[in-house]
Design an enzyme around this catalytic site. Structure first.
Site, PDB file in Angstrom:
ATOM      1  N   ASP A  18      36.787  36.044  44.985  1.00 47.97           N
ATOM      2  CA  ASP A  18      37.812  37.071  45.203  1.00 47.97           C
ATOM      3  C   ASP A  18      37.340  38.177  46.150  1.00 47.97           C
ATOM      4  O   ASP A  18      38.045  39.174  46.351  1.00 47.97           O
ATOM      5  CB  ASP A  18      38.207  37.713  43.859  1.00 47.97           C
ATOM      6  CG  ASP A  18      39.377  36.983  43.180  1.00 47.97           C
ATOM      7  OD1 ASP A  18      40.153  36.299  43.879  1.00 47.97           O
ATOM      8  OD2 ASP A  18      39.509  37.114  41.949  1.00 47.97           O
ATOM      9  N   ARG A  39      34.387  39.727  38.678  1.00 49.48           N
ATOM     10  CA  ARG A  39      34.430  40.450  39.953  1.00 49.48           C
ATOM     11  C   ARG A  39      33.416  41.591  40.033  1.00 49.48           C
ATOM     12  O   ARG A  39      33.239  42.176  41.101  1.00 49.48           O
ATOM     13  CB  ARG A  39      35.858  40.983  40.210  1.00 49.48           C
ATOM     14  CG  ARG A  39      36.892  39.876  40.413  1.00 49.48           C
ATOM     15  CD  ARG A  39      38.151  40.402  41.098  1.00 49.48           C
ATOM     16  NE  ARG A  39      37.880  40.805  42.477  1.00 49.48           N
ATOM     17  CZ  ARG A  39      38.779  41.377  43.284  1.00 49.48           C
ATOM     18  NH1 ARG A  39      39.993  41.619  42.858  1.00 49.48           N
ATOM     19  NH2 ARG A  39      38.452  41.720  44.515  1.00 49.48           N
ATOM     20  N   ARG A  98      44.697  47.408  35.233  1.00 49.64           N
ATOM     21  CA  ARG A  98      43.326  47.451  35.732  1.00 49.64           C
ATOM     22  C   ARG A  98      42.755  48.887  35.657  1.00 49.64           C
ATOM     23  O   ARG A  98      42.098  49.242  34.703  1.00 49.64           O
ATOM     24  CB  ARG A  98      43.266  46.924  37.178  1.00 49.64           C
ATOM     25  CG  ARG A  98      43.828  45.514  37.368  1.00 49.64           C
ATOM     26  CD  ARG A  98      42.885  44.447  36.856  1.00 49.64           C
ATOM     27  NE  ARG A  98      43.393  43.102  37.030  1.00 49.64           N
ATOM     28  CZ  ARG A  98      43.136  42.308  38.072  1.00 49.64           C
ATOM     29  NH1 ARG A  98      42.392  42.738  39.066  1.00 49.64           N
ATOM     30  NH2 ARG A  98      43.633  41.080  38.123  1.00 49.64           N
ATOM     31  N   HIS A 144      48.552  45.362  40.182  1.00 56.22           N
ATOM     32  CA  HIS A 144      47.924  46.428  40.975  1.00 56.22           C
ATOM     33  C   HIS A 144      49.049  47.234  41.624  1.00 56.22           C
ATOM     34  O   HIS A 144      50.061  46.648  42.038  1.00 56.22           O
ATOM     35  CB  HIS A 144      47.100  45.839  42.132  1.00 56.22           C
ATOM     36  CG  HIS A 144      45.668  45.545  41.816  1.00 56.22           C
ATOM     37  ND1 HIS A 144      44.989  44.508  42.417  1.00 56.22           N
ATOM     38  CD2 HIS A 144      44.760  46.166  41.004  1.00 56.22           C
ATOM     39  CE1 HIS A 144      43.743  44.487  41.979  1.00 56.22           C
ATOM     40  NE2 HIS A 144      43.571  45.474  41.121  1.00 56.22           N
ATOM     41  N   CYS A 150      45.844  43.523  50.093  1.00 57.12           N
ATOM     42  CA  CYS A 150      44.680  43.180  49.258  1.00 57.12           C
ATOM     43  C   CYS A 150      43.467  42.823  50.104  1.00 57.12           C
ATOM     44  O   CYS A 150      42.330  43.073  49.701  1.00 57.12           O
ATOM     45  CB  CYS A 150      44.989  41.986  48.362  1.00 57.12           C
ATOM     46  SG  CYS A 150      46.331  42.240  47.218  1.00 57.12           S
TER      47      CYS A 150
HETATM   48  N1  ARG Z   1      42.450  37.632  42.242  1.00 53.21           N
HETATM   49  C1  ARG Z   1      42.319  39.016  42.526  1.00 53.21           C
HETATM   50  C2  ARG Z   1      42.389  39.826  41.237  1.00 53.21           C
HETATM   51  O1  ARG Z   1      43.180  39.484  40.389  1.00 53.21           O
HETATM   52  C3  ARG Z   1      43.377  39.442  43.501  1.00 53.21           C
HETATM   53  C4  ARG Z   1      43.239  40.859  43.939  1.00 53.21           C
HETATM   54  C5  ARG Z   1      44.354  41.297  44.818  1.00 53.21           C
HETATM   55  N2  ARG Z   1      44.102  42.569  45.368  1.00 53.21           N
HETATM   56  C6  ARG Z   1      44.964  43.587  45.437  1.00 53.21           C
HETATM   57  N3  ARG Z   1      44.592  44.644  46.094  1.00 53.21           N
HETATM   58  N4  ARG Z   1      46.094  43.587  44.804  1.00 53.21           N
HETATM   59  O2  ARG Z   1      41.659  40.766  41.052  1.00 53.21           O
END
Ligand code: ARG
Length: 276
Positions: A70, A95, A140, A169, A269
């Site tokens: 990612d 991550r 998040r 997000h 992203c």
């Molecule tokens: N697979 C990543 C996650 O879920 C995708 C992140 C996408 N980034 C964003 N800025 N929305 O963390």
């Protein structure tokens, strides 16, 4: 109004999708059983970089790390504002190591990095919008991180509650069209249903002239766009949104990152902005 939109040249930080894959699932878009076409992802990503450069923007790149699929989503690694770097603490353990790789880049570029102490996913949830820092929470980034960002940057934070897991997000549900100047607050585009009723009311109050996106355009990652104040780098499937923007004097620049949708990501992203 058309033709009066003035672009501001940006400096972007990106990460090549050499090791891009969907190996785990940390948002509803990710299905590890669905294969990812890495060559197609590479081509689509190169197209985005070409489009940025063709419009005069500067693009720097971080070296990708093999075990971090990612890492291509550079927006999540930090928020850089006024030359200050608030480094991320990722929600998902998968991550977390990305922070070290990005911190190394920032340090070598001469920036000091303040690592967040509470879960904070950089520009994924922290979106500078002129005089405010719009901040998403719910999936998040924590409210504690919002408070910390306000202290660190000295910019008023507007906390916004995200309620739909597809829009986990803030940058999947909202983007800044222009930062505004002086007394002009700038403008945004967003999808209201991604927010709690209270947060929706806050956005309506702050941005009465905002561009409102349909669910279809939001699901096509149309709100995961990057605007330089004139050109809007946008997913081609977000047709209605692009038309609305064009009517308001913006110039949509379609860039297809469909392969990255399999990981729940799009144009924004993949793009970290370094704000001097
Ligand atoms: N697979 C990543 C996650 O879920 C995708 C992140 C996408 N980034 C964003 N800025 N929305 O963390």
């Amino acid at each position: 109004m058309p033709d009066s939109r003035v672009p501001r040249l940006r400096r972007f930080l990106v990460c090549e999708p050499r090791h891009f894959a969907v190996q785990y699932s940390i948002n509803p878009w990710m299905h590890p059983d669905t294969p990812v076409d890495v060559d197609l992802a590479q081509d689509q990503w190169q197209e985005l970089i070409r489009a940025y450069r063709a419009h005069g923007h500067t693009v720097d790149a971080v070296e990708p790390v093999a075990a971090l699929p990612d890492m291509v989503f550079a927006a999540n690694c930090a928020l850089v504002l006024g030359g200050r770097v608030l480094g991320s603490l990722f929600h998902a353990p998968e991550r977390r190591p990305e922070s070290t790789a990005y911190d190394t880049w920032f340090k070598s570029a001469g920036y000091e990095v303040f690592r967040s102490e509470s879960v904070c996913e950089g520009e994924g949830d922290l979106v500078p919008a002129g005089r405010y820092l719009l901040a998403g929470t719910g999936f998040r980034t924590t409210r504690e991180a919002h408070r910390q960002a306000q202290e660190f940057f000295g910019v008023p934070v507007v906390s916004l509650q995200l309620v739909d897991p597809r829009f986990y997000h803030l940058d999947t549900a909202l983007f800044v069209l222009d930062d505004g100047t002086g007394s002009h607050p700038g403008n945004i585009a967003y999808y209201p249903e991604a927010f709690s009723p209270g947060s929706r009311a806050v956005l309506a109050r702050l941005y009465p002239d905002a561009v409102i996106a349909t669910r279809e355009d939001a699901m096509a990652f149309g709100l995961n766009s990057v605007s330089d104040g004139r050109h809007v780098f946008i997913a081609p499937r977000a047709k209605e949104l692009a038309d609305q923007l064009a009517r308001q004097g913006y110039v949509p620049v379609p860039v297809d990152l469909s392969e990255f949708q399999k990981a729940g990501g799009g144009i924004k992203c993949c793009t970290q902005e370094i704000r001097p």
